[in-house]
Structures are given as structure tokens and as C-alpha cells.
Design a protein around this motif. Structure first.
Motif, PDB file in Angstrom:
ATOM      1  N   VAL A 338      67.085  64.334  23.837  1.00  0.00           N
ATOM      2  CA  VAL A 338      68.527  64.293  24.711  1.00  0.00           C
ATOM      3  C   VAL A 338      69.628  65.094  24.196  1.00  0.00           C
ATOM      4  O   VAL A 338      69.649  65.193  22.840  1.00  0.00           O
ATOM      5  N   PHE A 339      69.873  65.621  25.043  1.00  0.00           N
ATOM      6  CA  PHE A 339      71.483  66.635  24.981  1.00  0.00           C
ATOM      7  C   PHE A 339      72.210  65.619  25.946  1.00  0.00           C
ATOM      8  O   PHE A 339      72.111  65.366  26.572  1.00  0.00           O
ATOM      9  N   GLY A 340      73.501  65.839  25.129  1.00  0.00           N
ATOM     10  CA  GLY A 340      74.882  65.483  26.651  1.00  0.00           C
ATOM     11  C   GLY A 340      74.633  63.967  26.454  1.00  0.00           C
ATOM     12  O   GLY A 340      74.777  63.313  25.128  1.00  0.00           O
ATOM     13  N   GLY A 341      76.159  63.124  26.766  1.00  0.00           N
ATOM     14  CA  GLY A 341      76.406  62.290  27.021  1.00  0.00           C
ATOM     15  C   GLY A 341      77.044  61.619  25.998  1.00  0.00           C
ATOM     16  O   GLY A 341      77.331  60.005  25.711  1.00  0.00           O
ATOM     17  N   VAL A 342      77.800  62.952  25.333  1.00  0.00           N
ATOM     18  CA  VAL A 342      78.505  61.829  24.582  1.00  0.00           C
ATOM     19  C   VAL A 342      80.367  62.593  25.128  1.00  0.00           C
ATOM     20  O   VAL A 342      80.863  61.786  24.108  1.00  0.00           O
ATOM     21  N   ASN A 343      80.605  63.596  25.048  1.00  0.00           N
ATOM     22  CA  ASN A 343      81.627  64.205  25.287  1.00  0.00           C
ATOM     23  C   ASN A 343      81.358  64.293  26.934  1.00  0.00           C
ATOM     24  O   ASN A 343      82.240  64.632  28.043  1.00  0.00           O
ATOM     25  N   ALA A 344      80.407  63.667  27.821  1.00  0.00           N
ATOM     26  CA  ALA A 344      80.184  63.596  29.569  1.00  0.00           C
ATOM     27  C   ALA A 344      80.129  63.041  29.864  1.00  0.00           C
ATOM     28  O   ALA A 344      78.707  62.467  29.298  1.00  0.00           O
ATOM     29  N   PRO A 345      79.631  62.269  31.281  1.00  0.00           N
ATOM     30  CA  PRO A 345      78.886  61.293  32.282  1.00  0.00           C
ATOM     31  C   PRO A 345      77.497  61.981  31.977  1.00  0.00           C
ATOM     32  O   PRO A 345      76.512  61.392  32.835  1.00  0.00           O
ATOM     33  N   TYR A 346      77.246  62.972  31.797  1.00  0.00           N
ATOM     34  CA  TYR A 346      75.040  63.760  32.327  1.00  0.00           C
ATOM     35  C   TYR A 346      74.767  63.370  30.647  1.00  0.00           C
ATOM     36  O   TYR A 346      75.314  64.229  29.601  1.00  0.00           O
ATOM     37  N   ILE A 347      72.983  63.022  30.577  1.00  0.00           N
ATOM     38  CA  ILE A 347      72.015  63.282  29.743  1.00  0.00           C
ATOM     39  C   ILE A 347      71.303  64.512  30.054  1.00  0.00           C
ATOM     40  O   ILE A 347      70.860  64.206  31.468  1.00  0.00           O
ATOM     41  N   TRP A 348      70.489  65.095  29.758  1.00  0.00           N
ATOM     42  CA  TRP A 348      69.850  66.180  29.748  1.00  0.00           C
ATOM     43  C   TRP A 348      69.059  65.798  29.119  1.00  0.00           C
ATOM     44  O   TRP A 348      69.504  65.972  27.645  1.00  0.00           O
ATOM     45  N   LEU A 349      67.597  65.633  29.478  1.00  0.00           N
ATOM     46  CA  LEU A 349      67.046  65.546  28.766  1.00  0.00           C
ATOM     47  C   LEU A 349      65.266  66.296  28.370  1.00  0.00           C
ATOM     48  O   LEU A 349      65.314  67.401  29.953  1.00  0.00           O
ATOM     49  N   LYS A 350      64.875  66.411  28.069  1.00  0.00           N
ATOM     50  CA  LYS A 350      63.273  67.430  27.561  1.00  0.00           C
ATOM     51  C   LYS A 350      62.052  66.285  28.244  1.00  0.00           C
ATOM     52  O   LYS A 350      62.504  66.099  27.848  1.00  0.00           O
ATOM     53  N   THR A 351      61.766  67.016  29.314  1.00  0.00           N
ATOM     54  CA  THR A 351      60.973  66.478  29.454  1.00  0.00           C
ATOM     55  C   THR A 351      59.639  66.474  28.904  1.00  0.00           C
ATOM     56  O   THR A 351      59.390  67.167  27.619  1.00  0.00           O
TER      57      THR A 351
END
Lengths: 410, 410
Positions: A338-351
Motif C-alpha cells: 500500500v502507498f499514499g494515504g498519509v498526506n493524501a486522501p488516496y490509497i494506491w495499492l499493488k494488485t
């Protein structure tokens, strides 16, 4: 005989969110009782802050009285709003701006879409990959690209951002003229520290390039040291235009107000070897093709800058960032990258192994009845990734993560 | 190195209304006690209709509640508004439209400015002369013209409208591809009867041209037989796009809502000899570069179509048309040649012997302290003419005419 703009025909037929809608509709036809949770599109769900509601009502009443009625306002926005934005959002960062360096508009989508008009057709454009599609599509429509070949438009520089490079775009090998950067990033939710952003400002200064900096999500930054504005970087006022919006910090996605900063010190080249201020060109563009944001809406935006308004938008952001944490930790707990989601409202995950973006979309919809956004929809480098957003309600976000934990077969 | 769009440099430096503002400022500095009456710009002055105010307040309250809050709406506008527009404004004329043929926007200025984007650069554009400057300037900016030579841009067809031809443009001698028509006309206040408009529709059909029809002032038509919509003309749904606005009928100049009709049957040519629907191109343009009109504002516009709203906008129009009559008859009574003002809120007058447009502007400002708009600002054929508008208050309009009668030396 009237001829169409054939550049439009280069665009891909099916737009990302249209294809998502199609698949949801089909799923619902097959599963009429399924309770689908949408964590796909980046749209807010909480009501407008009380201070904004109050500002809007007051302005509506002004429009009912001949003594306070407002007709055409300045195309660039009312000074009462511009001054408050500068004082609150920029002076606090040590950035000084003149009132005629800031243009209020109906949305960052409009502005990032229209800004390319003030540039010549013969500029090489660089975008990150994955990317918010508007940067690219509007340049395709303007004829600044070739045809689409293997998922990429000829003549465009794609700056890959993936887990391997920690979502930090490398400076381009070929020379580029116009660079779109968006941090905190949509779709990856990642940020760029000052020293990385400085590399881009230095590149732009050295190469006469212009940076178009989309800071739509700056209010979501939680950690220190992450720039909220590109103008925190030395020299940026000579090479950068910045876009900001009330959509994501104050819930204005359906209320429509944003602004764009074009410092008078940002110059671009003329063919005869001269230089010309982009501020003057953007002012001409806006005064000729736009008639300003509704007075009522500008009073609503102004209310964001009252003490209550500032408190209320902080609560809004905290609400969504709690969701981001829920999603981020929930996905991590089942072993996903999982990436993002700390300083942004988006969470980017590796499938997960064995799934590309779209097959994971179908899997998530079928097994957990959750809608997300396939990373491949944001560009070739988004393949194998997937975006979830923190803009749902707390209840539905928690329910979604519970379902992912219990129903998703991994 | 980033290059600017050099087409912008072809534009004239000083915009009409900026020059007017400059002269007023100087006059006020020299005459601080003068009571200046502005009958210059086409901006309304009466408050919004009560029905609209009510619609706006209700919508603001909806935005305060999580159950009725609205985020992103359809870029094309909400169906609740589109359906009411079609039923009230078009079905009453015998014109049927599908909901996806009408696009709600933030203003006709935006739409008439942006519409040219969906056409190729190599189209010949025809405009009336005098003209609303946005049609011309946006084509200059897009590179569809040559340089400005003796007040006219090379490559553009100017259709003269003056007292000699009764303000009725003649069909062009050279072939043109895109034709801008505005009736009731800004700035001349004149109209085109059906049989004259039919000549243009027939010309467009015969030559594969497209008509861009600006009907911003249709609500001001008082006489029978004058078309309110170009779609009242047989065949127009194959060749015409129509622009309408709430600015002038409901006082929305500062509230911002308009709409554009692009019938699916309007086709333009592709280079390979095919044809392509402009509706699809405009939809792509709007969905990519625009995010819709604020929900609150669309509910305000919807209220125009309530029985009370319809009654209230009728009163508004009558109010302004009474002013038009006052101006028209007042000017006539002192022997001036006057046009328009019967089916439009604009009065177009021939400047008295010995005065061109700008010297009459100065004369009117100095002797009667009244601001109007020099006809020359709208194009070469506007030289020797002058525009007054009916959008002031009844009191100031009557006072202005009184001053013209008593103070102007003719």
C-alpha cells in the motif's frame, strides 16, 4: 465546409469512469440486492461546513435587494476573496503574492484544462505516469501530441512513477517545455519532499520550461517538510503556475470554486527570442472566455477563511484522513502493498499476484461489492495498481475494509 | 523552452470596456462631484426574482445536510433543469430536443468562446460588423485569423450591418464555414425576421457551414414573427448551434448560468470526407474541461420555470423594456437617428454630424455625465454609432434622458 478539430479523434473512446459505471450497472443488474460501496471516484460526501452555508445564505439575500445586488463581477474574482486566500494560504508559508497574480475560477479541472491555450502548439509536454487524465487529454485536443501508440501518445514525455522509484519521477532525458506535476498526487497519494521538487524548479529554470503545479490536495498534508505550495521552493515564482481548489478541502465539488496563481515573474518565450509574462496571457484568456464565479459562491468560499471556517475544514480533512488510515491499515493487515494515504486522501495499492488492474476491479466488485478505480485507467504505469479513496463515510469505509478482510480471497 | 501562443499578440491591446473605464476614472478625478449615470455595459441592475432567491436558499440548505448534499454533478447539467428548459423554452415553439442535446454552462461568454475549439483551425469564420468582441477574439487566439490590418483581421469575413442595409447582413461573397449570428443583436438591438434567417440556414445547408446562433436576448422580443430560436427555421437542426443565457432574462449576470443546444443532427466534415456529430465533440470538450454549474445555481435557474418565476422574469423584462422605450423616444424627440430598443434592451444611435463614436462618448460624458458605449468598439462598421442600454434603473434612465434633452448641445 466546416471542418472538425481532428485531434479529438485521437482520444480514447471510452473514458475511465464511464467504463467503471458500465461495469457497476451490469453488476447491479445481475445482483440487485448487493450493497455496493463506492470508494472509486474522488468525490467528497460530507456536507458543506456551517460557516460556508452561512456565507452562502447571506449572499443569496444580498442578491434579493437592489441595494446589494451584484451583476457582473471581475472575471478574475472579487478582491475580498483573493485577499483572504493570499493572507491565509500563502503569507503563512512566507510566500507573497499580488492580488493580480491570483485568478478565482469555477474549478481546477477548468483551469488545468484551459491553461495550455496560452502556450504555442509546438511545446513538448511532460506528464507523470500514472496521471490525472485532464492534463494529457487537453493537450491531445489542442494538437500538441501525435497518435496513441501502445497506450502512449507520440510526442509526449511520460515520467514513470511506480513502487520501484518510490513514485518519484526522474528528470526527463529529452528536453521538455511544459511539465505537469501534481503533489500530493492523484492517483498515487504520494508526495514529493522539498529537495525533489527543487530539482524540477532548477530544471525548469535551466531549460526555460514551465511547471504547471496542481496542489488540489495540499490541505491533506499531515507531515512536516512536505511543500504545500511550489512557491516554497526558491525560484519557483519564475517558472511555476499553481492550481488550488476548494473542492477537496471544503467539500466544493458540487459548489465549484478554485483558483490559479500566475506570478507576474513567470515568462515564456516568443519566437523572436523575446519573453512574455504568462500572467498577461492568462488574464486575457480569462477575461475573454470566462465571466467569473457566481458572487454567491465566492462569498461561500470567503467563509472558509473565517476562524470557524478554518476549524470546520480541519475537521472535514481529519474525518477523511481517518478513513485513509482505516483503509491503509486494513489493506496492510492482509498483506497488500500500500502507498499514499498519509498526506493524501488516496490509497494506491499493488494488485495481488495474478491480477491486473481491471481483473482486480472485477474481483473486488464481485467478492466484496466494493468499487475502486483501476490504476491502468491513469496511464500505462498504473497497470498492476489500484486506487481507493477516503472520501466515503466513516461507516461505509469501515464496512468496506471489513469486507475486504473477510470476503476477498487472496 | 516553453513558447507562448503568439496568436494572442495579434489582439488589440486595450479592450473596449477597459478604455471606457479609464476615461470615466479620469473624468471623475477632474469632476469629483459629477453624478455619472452608466448606460454603457450590458449589465442588469434589478435584484434576482423572488422565486430564484427561494430556490437558491433551499438548495443551500440541502448542501448542509449529509442526506441531500451534492458533490460532482453531471458536467452537462442536472436533468431537472434541462427538462424544464426544453419543455418551457423549446416545446412551446414546436421545437423538440433530447436531453443530451442541451448543455448547461456557467455562461454564454464561456460557451461562445469555447465552441470554436471543436472546429479545425482551417475554417473561414464570418462575423457581423459590428459584433460582440468575444466571437472574433477567441478565433484570433486560436489562430484562425491573420494579422489586424486597418481594423480588420485578415482571413475573417466581416458582414456589414448598418443603417444603409437596415442592419441585415448580406450573404458573403466568398465561401465561409463558421458563421456567428446574434439576434436580437448586441450591440445594435435589431432583429432578423424569419425569412432573412432562413437565407442563412439555407446558405449553411448548401455550403456545409455551421451557424453559431447567440440568442441571449430572445426574451426581449415583443413583436410577433421574430424568431426566438433559430430552430424555428426549417432545417436549422442540421446546421445550427444555439446559445442562451439566464443573464439577461432573469438577472443572472453575477449568478452565472446559461445553456447551449447542440442537436445530434448537426454534422461537420472530417478531412477524409466523412462527417462527425458536433454534439459528441462538444460533450467531450465539456466533460474534459468543465465540471458543471454549481448545484445551488442550477436550482436557482430551475426556479425560473415555476409559474411565479415565469411571471417575475416577465416583469423584469417589462421593466427594462420600459427603459428602452424611454431612451428610444427621448433620443428621437431631439432628432437623433435611433435603432433597436423595440425587441432588445439595446438602443443604437447614429452619432450627430461632426462626431465619431469616441468623440460622442466624451461629449455625452462631459455635457450630460452619461456613459454609453462607442460603436467603433464593436468593429469598423460601428464607427459613427453609439450604444445605450436599458439595464439601468427607471429613475436613472429617465434622468439620463432628461439631461440629454436639456444639456446636450446638438
Amino acid at each position: 465546409m466546416a471542418l472538425i478539430n481532428e485531434n479529438y479523434l485521437k482520444l480514447q473512446g471510452s473514458y475511465l469512469f464511464a467504463e467503471i459505471a458500465r461495469r457497476i450497472t451490469r453488476f447491479k443488474e445481475d445482483n440487485p440486492n448487493a450493497d455496493v460501496i463506492r470508494l472509486g471516484i474522488g468525490d467528497v460526501t460530507r456536507p458543506l461546513p456551517e460557516a460556508v452555508i452561512k456565507g452562502l445564505h447571506t449572499a443569496v439575500d444580498e442578491m434579493a435587494d437592489v441595494k446589494t445586488f451584484r451583476g457582473y463581477g471581475p472575471e478574475q474574482g472579487y478582491q475580498f476573496l483573493i485577499e483572504k486566500i493570499i493572507a491565509t494560504d500563502y503569507q503563512s508559508l512566507g510566500v507573497s503574492l499580488d492580488v493580480d497574480e491570483l485568478f478565482v475560477s469555477d474549478g481546477s479541472k477548468s483551469d488545468v484544462g484551459n491553461i495550455q491555450e496560452i502556450f504555442g502548439v509546438n511545446n513538448r509536454v511532460a506528464i507523470t505516469d500514472p496521471v490525472y487524465p485532464v492534463y494529457l487529454d487537453t493537450n491531445v485536443m489542442a494538437g500538441r501530441t501525435g497518435e496513441l501508440v501502445n497506450g502512449k501518445f507520440a510526442g509526449v514525455t511520460y515520467l514513470t512513477c511506480n513502487a520501484e522509484n518510490n513514485f518519484t519521477p526522474a528528470l526527463p532525458e529529452e528536453k521538455v517545455d511544459i511539465i505537469y506535476l501534481c503533489f500530493p498526487n492523484n492517483p498515487t497519494g504520494t508526495t514529493l519532499p522539498k529537495e525533489e521538487l527543487k530539482k524540477w524548479v532548477d530544471y525548469a529554470k535551466a531549460n526555460g520550461a514551465i511547471i504547471l503545479y496542481d496542489a488540489a490536495y495540499e490541505a491533506y498534508i499531515q507531515e512536516p517538510g512536505i511543500p504545500h505550495s511550489i512557491y516554497e521552493i526558491e525560484g519557483a515564482k519564475e517558472v511555476a503556475i499553481e492550481f488550488r481548489t476548494f473542492s477537496k478541502n471544503a467539500g466544493f465539488t458540487g459548489t465549484r470554486c478554485a483558483f490559479t496563481v500566475v506570478p507576474k515573474t513567470v515568462l515564456a518565450a516568443t519566437k523572436d527570442g523575446g519573453q512574455y509574462p504568462l500572467n498577461k496571457l492568462w488574464n486575457r484568456r480569462q477575461t475573454t472566455k470566462f465571466n467569473g464565479v457566481p458572487y454567491i459562491i465566492q462569498r461561500g468560499a470567503e467563509a472558509v477563511y473565517t476562524p470557524e471556517g478554518q476549524q470546520q475544514i480541519k475537521s472535514l480533512i481529519n474525518y477523511y484522513m481517518d478513513n485513509a488510515k482505516t483503509i491503509r491499515e486494513g489493506l496492510k493487515s492482509i498483506g497488500l502493498d500500500v502507498f499514499g494515504g498519509v498526506n493524501a486522501p488516496y490509497i494506491w495499492l499493488k494488485t495481488p499476484q495474478g491480477y491486473d488492474s481491471w481483473s482486480f476491479f472485477d474481483k473486488l466488485l464481485n467478492e466484496a461489492n466494493i468499487v475502486g478505480t483501476p490504476g491502468a485507467g491513469f496511464g500505462p504505469a498504473g497497470e498492476g495498481y489500484f486506487r481507493l479513496t477516503a472520501f466515503g463515510s466513516q461507516e461505509s469505509t469501515q464496512e468496506a475494509i471489513e469486507r475486504i478482510k473477510t470476503k476477498l480471497s487472496l
